[in-house]
Design a protein around this motif. Structure first.
Motif, PDB file in Angstrom:
ATOM      1  N   VAL A   2      11.347  -2.492   5.251  1.00 27.78           N
ATOM      2  CA  VAL A   2      10.356  -1.621   4.621  1.00 27.78           C
ATOM      3  C   VAL A   2       9.092  -1.629   5.469  1.00 27.78           C
ATOM      4  CG1 VAL A   2       8.921  -1.275   2.594  1.00 27.78           C
ATOM      5  CG2 VAL A   2      11.253  -2.074   2.308  1.00 27.78           C
ATOM      6  N   THR A   3       8.511  -0.462   5.702  1.00 28.35           N
ATOM      7  CA  THR A   3       7.261  -0.366   6.432  1.00 28.35           C
ATOM      8  C   THR A   3       6.149  -0.014   5.453  1.00 28.35           C
ATOM      9  OG1 THR A   3       8.390   0.372   8.431  1.00 28.35           O
ATOM     10  CG2 THR A   3       6.026   0.833   8.272  1.00 28.35           C
ATOM     11  N   VAL A   4       5.127  -0.852   5.431  1.00 26.68           N
ATOM     12  CA  VAL A   4       3.957  -0.638   4.585  1.00 26.68           C
ATOM     13  C   VAL A   4       2.752  -0.596   5.504  1.00 26.68           C
ATOM     14  CG1 VAL A   4       2.618  -1.543   2.664  1.00 26.68           C
ATOM     15  CG2 VAL A   4       5.081  -1.923   2.724  1.00 26.68           C
ATOM     16  N   ARG A   5       1.857   0.369   5.265  1.00 28.76           N
ATOM     17  CA  ARG A   5       0.690   0.529   6.139  1.00 28.76           C
ATOM     18  C   ARG A   5      -0.608   0.264   5.390  1.00 28.76           C
ATOM     19  NH1 ARG A   5       2.858   2.736  10.558  1.00 28.76           N
ATOM     20  NH2 ARG A   5       4.509   4.250  10.369  1.00 28.76           N
ATOM     21  N   TRP A  24      -2.776  -0.498   0.506  1.00 29.42           N
ATOM     22  CA  TRP A  24      -1.554  -0.455   1.303  1.00 29.42           C
ATOM     23  C   TRP A  24      -0.664   0.650   0.753  1.00 29.42           C
ATOM     24  CZ3 TRP A  24      -0.446  -3.813   5.415  1.00 29.42           C
ATOM     25  CH2 TRP A  24      -1.411  -4.786   5.646  1.00 29.42           C
ATOM     26  N   HIS A  25       0.084   1.319   1.637  1.00 26.29           N
ATOM     27  CA  HIS A  25       0.856   2.503   1.248  1.00 26.29           C
ATOM     28  C   HIS A  25       2.246   2.480   1.859  1.00 26.29           C
ATOM     29  CE1 HIS A  25       1.696   6.977   1.990  1.00 26.29           C
ATOM     30  NE2 HIS A  25       1.895   6.780   0.708  1.00 26.29           N
ATOM     31  N   ARG A  26       3.206   2.964   1.078  1.00 31.42           N
ATOM     32  CA  ARG A  26       4.571   3.179   1.571  1.00 31.42           C
ATOM     33  C   ARG A  26       5.088   4.483   1.009  1.00 31.42           C
ATOM     34  NH1 ARG A  26       9.914   3.186   0.553  1.00 31.42           N
ATOM     35  NH2 ARG A  26      11.267   2.434   2.201  1.00 31.42           N
ATOM     36  N   ARG A  27       5.680   5.294   1.857  1.00 26.39           N
ATOM     37  CA  ARG A  27       6.335   6.536   1.447  1.00 26.39           C
ATOM     38  C   ARG A  27       7.839   6.348   1.604  1.00 26.39           C
ATOM     39  NH1 ARG A  27       3.646  11.526   3.472  1.00 26.39           N
ATOM     40  NH2 ARG A  27       2.639  11.273   1.478  1.00 26.39           N
ATOM     41  N   SER A  28       8.599   6.835   0.624  1.00 25.09           N
ATOM     42  CA  SER A  28      10.057   6.713   0.690  1.00 25.09           C
ATOM     43  C   SER A  28      10.599   7.532   1.855  1.00 25.09           C
ATOM     44  CB  SER A  28      10.690   7.170  -0.623  1.00 25.09           C
ATOM     45  OG  SER A  28      10.452   8.542  -0.836  1.00 25.09           O
ATOM     46  N   ASP A  34       5.623   8.013  -3.264  1.00 18.67           N
ATOM     47  CA  ASP A  34       4.548   7.281  -2.600  1.00 18.67           C
ATOM     48  C   ASP A  34       4.203   6.080  -3.452  1.00 18.67           C
ATOM     49  OD1 ASP A  34       3.629   8.768  -0.202  1.00 18.67           O
ATOM     50  OD2 ASP A  34       3.375  10.386  -1.654  1.00 18.67           O
TER      51      ASP A  34
END
Length: 76
Positions: A2-5, A24-28, A34
């Motif tokens: 999983v990539t979280v920014r 912090w944000h993650r998009r599928s 989101d």
């Protein structure tokens, strides 16, 4: 995997005032969902707020109201 920014720092209002938190944000992978989490460094990196938005189901947002530890004391 999983990539979280990390996107920045925000002031989050919660029942005990305001606290600075990192957003912090993650998009599928399909782009439909989101997920955001705000981590508060001053509260030992607790997730103080979370928001999940899905294009088909709507948005869920939660904000931490209280913390209970094993001995029953309340941390604020």
């Amino acid at each position: 995997r999983v990539t979280v920014r990390r996107e920045g720092t925000d002031t989050v209002a919660w029942p005990h005032g305001e606290v600075e938190a990192e957003r912090w944000h993650r998009r599928s992978d399909d782009g439909r969902t989101d997920a955001f989490v705000w981590l508060a460094p001053s509260l030992n990196w607790l997730p103080i707020k979370m928001r999940v938005s899905n294009t088909f189901r709507g948005t869920l947002e939660v904000v931490l109201a209280a913390i209970r530890v094993d001995d029953g004391d309340r941390v604020e």
